[in-house]
Design a protein around this motif. Structure first.
Motif, short mmCIF file in Angstrom:
data_model
loop_
_atom_site.label_atom_id
_atom_site.label_comp_id
_atom_site.label_asym_id
_atom_site.label_seq_id
_atom_site.Cartn_x
_atom_site.Cartn_y
_atom_site.Cartn_z
N ILE A 97 0.70 -0.94 -0.25
CA ILE A 97 0.12 0.11 -0.02
C ILE A 97 1.21 1.30 0.20
N LEU A 98 2.18 1.47 1.10
CA LEU A 98 2.62 2.07 0.41
C LEU A 98 3.53 2.54 -0.35
N ASP A 99 3.87 1.35 -1.34
CA ASP A 99 4.45 1.76 -2.11
C ASP A 99 3.42 2.14 -3.23
N TYR A 100 2.46 1.87 -3.42
CA TYR A 100 1.24 2.42 -4.31
C TYR A 100 0.96 3.71 -3.85
N ASP A 105 0.46 10.02 -6.55
CA ASP A 105 0.71 11.48 -5.17
C ASP A 105 -0.81 12.06 -5.64
N GLU A 106 -1.88 11.26 -6.27
CA GLU A 106 -2.86 12.33 -6.47
C GLU A 106 -3.90 10.74 -5.35
N ASN A 107 -3.72 10.02 -4.71
CA ASN A 107 -4.64 9.91 -3.67
C ASN A 107 -4.02 9.55 -2.74
N THR A 108 -4.58 10.00 -1.47
CA THR A 108 -4.00 10.01 0.41
C THR A 108 -4.35 8.76 0.49
N LEU A 109 -3.31 8.60 1.66
CA LEU A 109 -3.22 7.15 2.03
C LEU A 109 -4.53 6.87 2.18
N GLY A 110 -5.51 7.48 3.40
CA GLY A 110 -6.81 6.92 3.41
C GLY A 110 -7.45 6.52 2.08
N GLU A 111 -7.76 7.37 1.15
CA GLU A 111 -8.55 7.03 -0.34
C GLU A 111 -7.95 5.35 -0.98
N ILE A 112 -6.48 5.50 -0.61
CA ILE A 112 -5.70 4.08 -1.01
C ILE A 112 -6.75 2.62 0.09
N VAL A 113 -6.44 3.46 1.28
CA VAL A 113 -6.44 1.98 1.90
C VAL A 113 -8.63 0.99 2.46
N THR A 114 -9.57 2.80 1.55
CA THR A 114 -10.06 2.42 1.91
C THR A 114 -10.57 2.24 0.13
N HIS A 115 -9.97 2.52 -0.54
CA HIS A 115 -10.69 1.29 -2.13
C HIS A 115 -10.28 0.16 -1.93
N VAL A 116 -9.39 -0.55 -1.36
CA VAL A 116 -8.18 -1.92 -1.50
C VAL A 116 -9.33 -2.26 -0.65
#
Length: 144
Positions: A97-100, A105-116
């Motif tokens: 997740i951190l690598d992605y 950089d257009e996504n926040t970490l919260g957005e990525i975690v929520t998406h996954v």
């Protein structure tokens, strides 16, 4: 809704606990009826997927897998719930997740975690990609 972004310049990389906190917030923010469907699903965070999991998907790099649903979902469960089963669990893999996140950089970490999280739950519960996109659009992201 504007998302507050954390200034990570002076902070260490998010920990397993940080990712778990984002996932917990994402679970609490899921819209209905998705939230009810996911009520009994637990979430666990690990650095990477286990080697046997990666091999099962034919993946060579642990950075290829950001999340995984493990358990018996609604589309596979019979009329009578099975006993002796481990709880349905979504595994999130911190390093992938951190690598992605670092590469997008257009996504926040919260957005990525929520998406996954939504992606793993959604496929298991038989939702289409369009259904998951609508759920994700209605979900509120945790502040990063």
């Amino acid at each position: 809704m504007a998302v507050k972004k954390t200034d990570w310049s002076g902070l260490p990389a998010p920990t397993l606990d940080d990712i778990e906190a984002l996932a917990s917030a994402a679970l609490r923010a899921l819209p209905e009826p998705f939230a009810s469907l996911a009520a009994d699903v637990t979430c666990a965070v690990a650095e990477f997927a286990e080697d046997d999991v990666l091999e099962g998907f034919g993946m060579e790099s642990p950075f290829e897998l950001m999340g995984l649903f493990s358990g018996i979902g609604m589309t596979e469960d019979g009329a009578t719930p099975q006993t002796g089963q481990l709880p349905n669990t979504v595994f999130l893999y911190r390093r992938a997740i951190l690598d992605y996140w670092a590469e997008h950089d257009e996504n926040t970490l919260g957005e990525i975690v929520t998406h996954v999280l939504i992606h793993e739950l959604g496929h298991h519960f038989g939702f289409s990609d369009e259904d998951m996109e609508a759920i994700e659009a209605a979900a509120q992201y945790a502040d990063d």
